[in-house]
Structure formats: structure tokens, C-alpha cells
Design a protein around this motif. Structure first.
Motif, PDB file in Angstrom:
ATOM      1  N   SER B  10       0.842  -1.200   0.000  1.00  0.00           N
ATOM      2  CA  SER B  10       0.000   0.000   0.000  1.00  0.00           C
ATOM      3  C   SER B  10       0.873   1.245   0.000  1.00  0.00           C
ATOM      4  O   SER B  10       2.089   1.169   0.113  1.00  0.00           O
ATOM      5  CB  SER B  10      -0.900   0.002   1.241  1.00  0.00           C
ATOM      6  N   PHE B  12       1.347   5.077   1.807  1.00  0.00           N
ATOM      7  CA  PHE B  12       0.936   5.834   2.992  1.00  0.00           C
ATOM      8  C   PHE B  12       1.407   7.280   2.885  1.00  0.00           C
ATOM      9  O   PHE B  12       2.593   7.563   2.781  1.00  0.00           O
ATOM     10  CB  PHE B  12       1.512   5.198   4.261  1.00  0.00           C
ATOM     11  N   ASP B  13       0.415   8.196   2.887  1.00  0.00           N
ATOM     12  CA  ASP B  13       0.739   9.625   2.935  1.00  0.00           C
ATOM     13  C   ASP B  13       0.555  10.101   4.362  1.00  0.00           C
ATOM     14  O   ASP B  13      -0.407   9.705   5.034  1.00  0.00           O
ATOM     15  CB  ASP B  13      -0.190  10.413   2.002  1.00  0.00           C
ATOM     16  N   LYS B  14       1.477  10.937   4.818  1.00  0.00           N
ATOM     17  CA  LYS B  14       1.511  11.311   6.231  1.00  0.00           C
ATOM     18  C   LYS B  14       0.180  11.891   6.723  1.00  0.00           C
ATOM     19  O   LYS B  14      -0.219  11.674   7.862  1.00  0.00           O
ATOM     20  CB  LYS B  14       2.656  12.300   6.480  1.00  0.00           C
ATOM     21  N   GLN B  15      -0.505  12.633   5.849  1.00  0.00           N
ATOM     22  CA  GLN B  15      -1.761  13.261   6.287  1.00  0.00           C
ATOM     23  C   GLN B  15      -2.904  12.260   6.427  1.00  0.00           C
ATOM     24  O   GLN B  15      -3.940  12.557   7.025  1.00  0.00           O
ATOM     25  CB  GLN B  15      -2.155  14.425   5.349  1.00  0.00           C
ATOM     26  N   ASP B  16      -2.718  11.071   5.880  1.00  0.00           N
ATOM     27  CA  ASP B  16      -3.783  10.061   5.941  1.00  0.00           C
ATOM     28  C   ASP B  16      -3.713   9.283   7.251  1.00  0.00           C
ATOM     29  O   ASP B  16      -2.652   9.141   7.851  1.00  0.00           O
ATOM     30  CB  ASP B  16      -3.662   9.079   4.775  1.00  0.00           C
ATOM     31  N   THR B  17      -4.858   8.744   7.655  1.00  0.00           N
ATOM     32  CA  THR B  17      -4.859   7.937   8.878  1.00  0.00           C
ATOM     33  C   THR B  17      -4.614   6.461   8.561  1.00  0.00           C
ATOM     34  O   THR B  17      -4.195   5.709   9.423  1.00  0.00           O
ATOM     35  CB  THR B  17      -6.189   8.076   9.639  1.00  0.00           C
ATOM     36  N   LYS B  18      -4.901   6.073   7.333  1.00  0.00           N
ATOM     37  CA  LYS B  18      -4.557   4.693   6.970  1.00  0.00           C
ATOM     38  C   LYS B  18      -4.053   4.610   5.533  1.00  0.00           C
ATOM     39  O   LYS B  18      -4.331   5.506   4.723  1.00  0.00           O
ATOM     40  CB  LYS B  18      -5.753   3.758   7.215  1.00  0.00           C
ATOM     41  N   PRO B  19      -3.303   3.553   5.239  1.00  0.00           N
ATOM     42  CA  PRO B  19      -2.718   3.409   3.904  1.00  0.00           C
ATOM     43  C   PRO B  19      -3.793   3.349   2.827  1.00  0.00           C
ATOM     44  O   PRO B  19      -4.930   2.933   3.073  1.00  0.00           O
ATOM     45  CB  PRO B  19      -1.978   2.067   3.979  1.00  0.00           C
ATOM     46  N   LYS B  20      -3.431   3.776   1.611  1.00  0.00           N
ATOM     47  CA  LYS B  20      -4.377   3.700   0.491  1.00  0.00           C
ATOM     48  C   LYS B  20      -3.779   2.857  -0.629  1.00  0.00           C
ATOM     49  O   LYS B  20      -2.633   2.422  -0.529  1.00  0.00           O
ATOM     50  CB  LYS B  20      -4.711   5.103   0.013  1.00  0.00           C
ATOM     51  N   ASP B  91       3.154   6.488  -7.350  1.00  0.00           N
ATOM     52  CA  ASP B  91       3.202   5.781  -6.062  1.00  0.00           C
ATOM     53  C   ASP B  91       4.637   5.581  -5.593  1.00  0.00           C
ATOM     54  O   ASP B  91       4.918   5.467  -4.398  1.00  0.00           O
ATOM     55  CB  ASP B  91       2.531   4.403  -6.181  1.00  0.00           C
ATOM     56  N   SER B 168       6.222   4.890   1.528  1.00  0.00           N
ATOM     57  CA  SER B 168       5.999   5.987   2.473  1.00  0.00           C
ATOM     58  C   SER B 168       7.144   6.981   2.443  1.00  0.00           C
ATOM     59  O   SER B 168       8.249   6.654   2.014  1.00  0.00           O
ATOM     60  CB  SER B 168       5.876   5.387   3.882  1.00  0.00           C
TER      61      SER B 168
END
Lengths: 280, 280
Positions: B10, B12-20, B91, B168
Motif C-alpha cells: 500500500s 501511505f501519505d503522512k496526512q492520511d490515517t490509513k494506507p491507500k 506511487d 511511504s
């Protein structure tokens, strides 16, 4: 000369008597390619040979620790140049890329070197053909009109006055690639060394130098502090992670402060330490 | 378990709470990708810690010189897996690639590590997700069903029982990436070290070991010859250019014969030398 100057490149197959797919670009063609800029440090393979000779006599120019410097280079990526020349994927299916300068030795043979094709094609290696040094055209002494810049590789492979590039399965046949710039164990000398089985020196090992205070000088540390300055350089275009400094012969160690701790492959360091006086 | 096993990846962007962009492949999917095979040597970062502790006490398992070995690994390239999962160029525009194993510590946190994305994407680095070791399915102890193999990088980053990959801008938050496997100067200990400012150990430095004769043993050299054997390993997936051997405390040096002087990043050496007896 500059009006007719062209950078040439070709492919050489061992069974052929002369290179094929000969291509060229003028200086203006090269300046129209995507402009690339980087700070890079270049070091002569013989930097600090003077100190080495204090341990065991070494042949070559007696460099102190100053045969290294950093400049801002501007130019085109080597791979962009080769692509602009029209080379195809199969042309890059060679082991080496050879470089030749405009300068010739007393026998009329041009200066030459080579590096592994794998390294030349690696997009992380930032190999550049530079036409500017510190914002000015590359000075004559530094390789005008074009100088090859390969960060972290010994100065000898960073060919000045670059004229010719050859894609080949062989290393450059030049004296400087095949009969010099190779390492041997300390029991081997120029009369007993076998250049043919030794590897050509490419990336430089880690280097660290104390430049201030100078060797064997006495200094006072009235306020309990001495300032020690120097440089550290990690070959291959890599960075310096840490510099350790001891003022008591290795009993205790301090971390030096690093300057330029940014993207540059070059890192200088500076150390402040307390409580010790003289003879660091 | 194996029937439901899937390797997940997956972004993971720091502002997100979970991986996309969560993707996955089954073991069979991975085995259908281009098969890749290589001999690779893996070394624990603590190899020879027992000898280090003879100079200065070091924390950790007291490994002698045997925490290193070479195996033939078969699997798929990491980049082929990520492409097969459908990740796009954007990505990969992250600084790190994190890996997580199926194994968890007493708090339930999975083992984790990370490497630079630049290294992961470099086609010369041969980073592999292995499903076979020496021609057999990877044994349970070595990471069944999938083990990450990164030639020349400390064992700790070669994650066993690989389960999850995360692209990430941050290094893995695992204890083993952030609070262990970092180097400090000799005056720093576990109570005074600052893990946050130190780099995570990745590539290993050059290692060379004399394994025969063993340390402090006396040997006879009746015919004027002694045979010395050992291994040398150059980190980062690079090769060994030369091994020098001295039987007289550095007065004179011999070149050791190298075994396995082929494509493998692992080189063993063997030396024969004449005229000296006992206590090499």
C-alpha cells in the motif's frame, strides 16, 4: 577551434577494425539539452600521497591533503547526450563506456579512461558532461569546453577536454586506465606489480582530514576549548554519516558538527571540544 | 494459513490515517512472475560481536564470525511484484519502502524495516522476494513462505515471513529500524545514544576473517608452507577486489587466492604462503 568542436560517440565491437554508429553533437546542441546542476567534489586518487610516503615511499606527485575540491557544475546528463545522439538500447548492451580527451601524451596518444556501462546508465549516479564550473564556462585548466563529472570517482576518470565517447566491451586501452591507478599490496612495487590482473581504481574510499590545527603545531586552550576543523569525503557519491573526533588518543570520542549536511555528496565537518589542551 | 496467504502492499501519505491503494498478490501470483535466481550472502549486523567485545563490551548476542552465510535464492524481483500489483509511477515517488513480517514482538507489534526507495527501484540492486532457498521452499526458520533478500544489506532488513509492504515518506516505525541497528562513536552507550539523529545501518562494511588456523592455535610448517583460509565479504552487493595476507605482522604481504571469483556478490578466499612457521 570551438566553432568546429564536436563531441563524438561511437560503438566498438571487438571484431571490427573501426568504431561504427559514429555520432556527434556540437556544443550548442549539448547546451540545448535539459540543463542539470550539481555540487560535486573531485579528488585525485593520489590525495595525501605525501603522508602515505611518510609510512612507505610511494611513486607519484607528492600531494598533501589539498588535492580535492568542490565546485558547482552545470551541464547535460551523459545519458541525455547519448540518447540525443540517437543511440539505441542495443548499443548500450556493452560492458564499458570509454572517454577520450583532446590532450595527447608525447607519443600523440590521447588521454583516456573508462567506467562500467552499468554505472553510466544508473539514473542515481548523476554523471554529467559539464560546460560550466561555478557559473562560468569551464576554465581551460579544468577541461574547456566540456568536462566529464562522475561524482565520487577518482579525478583521473573525470576526463577533461572531452572529445570522444566509445561504447565497448573493453576498458579504455589508455595507459592511465590499464597501467596506472591500480592498487596492490604493500609488498608489490612498480617492478613487480601485475597491472593486467588488478582492477582499475574507480570509487574513492572514505577520506578524513584535520586541517586546523596543522600537524605537529602547539595550540593553547585557555578557555578550555579547542576548535578542530577538517573535511571528510565518502567516495562513490555517497554521504558522510558521522565524524568522530578524539583529543586524547582514542580514549574518548566526540561527534563533530557537520557543515553542508544537505544533498551534496560532499560533507565538510567542524569539531568543537572541551577540556583538552595542545597536541590534539 | 498458506491458502489464504497474501502479500499486501500500500501507499501511505503522512496526512492520511490509513494506507491507500492497498493491493495484494497470492503466493501463486508471485510464482507466475519472471523467476529470478541468485547466490547471495547475508550477514547479521552483529557478526563478530564476540571479538568486538574483547576490545570494548558491546550489547547484543555474542556472535563469533559465523553469523554470515551464502545461499541460492529463487523468487521474483521486488519491482516486478510492485508493478504486477498495479502501482503507478507516482506511487513510487516516496522516500522509503517499508517491510513488515508476520512475526510480532511481545506487545503484538510486527517486525519491520525499511530501505530507501531509490535503492529499491535501482535495477542493479537485484532485490528479491524469495520463495526458494537452495532449491527448496524457504524453510520456516528462514522466512517461509516469502523472505526479502537485499544483497549486501544487514540481515535485519532482509525481512522474514514477509507480509506487508508500504510505500511511504517515512522510515519504518519499528523498534529495529529506529531504536536499534544504529552506529555511534565508542564513547556513546545505550544510556547516552541519540537514536533519532543517527542513520539506520544498511549496507555492511568490508569483512575479512581468518577461519583456519583458528585464533591462538599453534601450527607446524614442516614443508615450509602454511595454508590459511577464510572469507571476505564486501557489503552493498559489491565484490572483493583483493585479499592481502601477512604472516609476519605486516612486514610483508601476499595476495590470497580467491575462490568463487565469479558474478556472486560473495567472495571467499584462500591463501597459501611459504617460509613462515607457527603463530600466523
Amino acid at each position: 577551434m570551438l566553432k568546429t568542436y564536436q563531441l563524438e560517440a561511437s560503438v566498438f565491437d571487438k571484431q571490427d577494425t573501426k568504431p561504427k554508429h559514429v555520432k556527434s553533437l556540437t556544443l550548442s546542441d549539448i547546451k540545448r539539452l535539459p540543463k542539470f546542476e550539481m555540487d560535486a567534489t573531485m579528488q585525485c586518487a593520489g590525495n595525501r600521497r605525501k603522508e602515505m610516503s611518510q609510512v612507505k615511499e610511494v611513486k607519484g606527485l607528492s600531494w598533501n591533503c589539498g588535492s580535492i575540491s568542490t565546485a558547482k557544475w552545470t551541464g547535460a546528463r551523459l545519458t541525455d547526450i547519448l540518447k540525443a545522439m540517437g543511440f539505441k538500447d542495443e548499443d548500450f548492451n556493452k560492458k564499458y563506456i570509454q572517454f577520450e580527451g583532446l590532450d595527447v601524451d608525447p607519443t600523440g596518444t590521447p588521454y583516456g579512461s573508462s567506467i562500467a556501462m552499468e554505472k553510466a546508465l544508473d539514473p542515481n549516479q548523476c554523471i554529467m558532461v559539464a560546460y560550466e564550473m561555478n557559473g562560468e564556462p569551464v576554465p581551460a585548466d579544468h577541461g574547456f569546453p566540456l568536462r566529464l563529472i562522475i561524482p565520487g570517482v577518482v579525478g583521473a576518470r573525470n576526463v577533461k577536454w572531452l572529445k570522444k565517447i566509445v561504447l565497448s566491451d573493453e576498458e579504455s586501452h589508455s595507459h592511465w586506465q590499464r597501467k596506472d591507478y591500480k592498487c596492490f599490496n604493500p609488498s608489490v612495487d612498480f617492478n613487480t606489480c601485475d597491472f593486467d590482473t588488478a582492477y582499475a581504481v574507480q570509487e574513492t574510499p572514505v577520506q578524513s582530514v584535520i586541517s586546523e590545527p596543522s600537524a605537529s603545531s602547539s595550540i593553547s586552550a585557555d578557555d578550555g576549548y579547542v576548535t578542530v576543523r577538517g573535511y571528510a569525503f565518502s567516495g562513490g557519491g555517497r554521504g558522510i554519516a558521522r565524524v568522530d573526533l578524539s583529543l586524547d588518543g582514542g580514549e574518548t570520542w566526540l561527534n563533530a558538527e557537520l557543515d553542508n549536511n544537505g544533498q551534496s555528496p560532499y560533507k565538510s565537518w567542524r569539531g568543537h571540544s572541551g577540556g583538552h589542551s595542545t597536541h590534539p
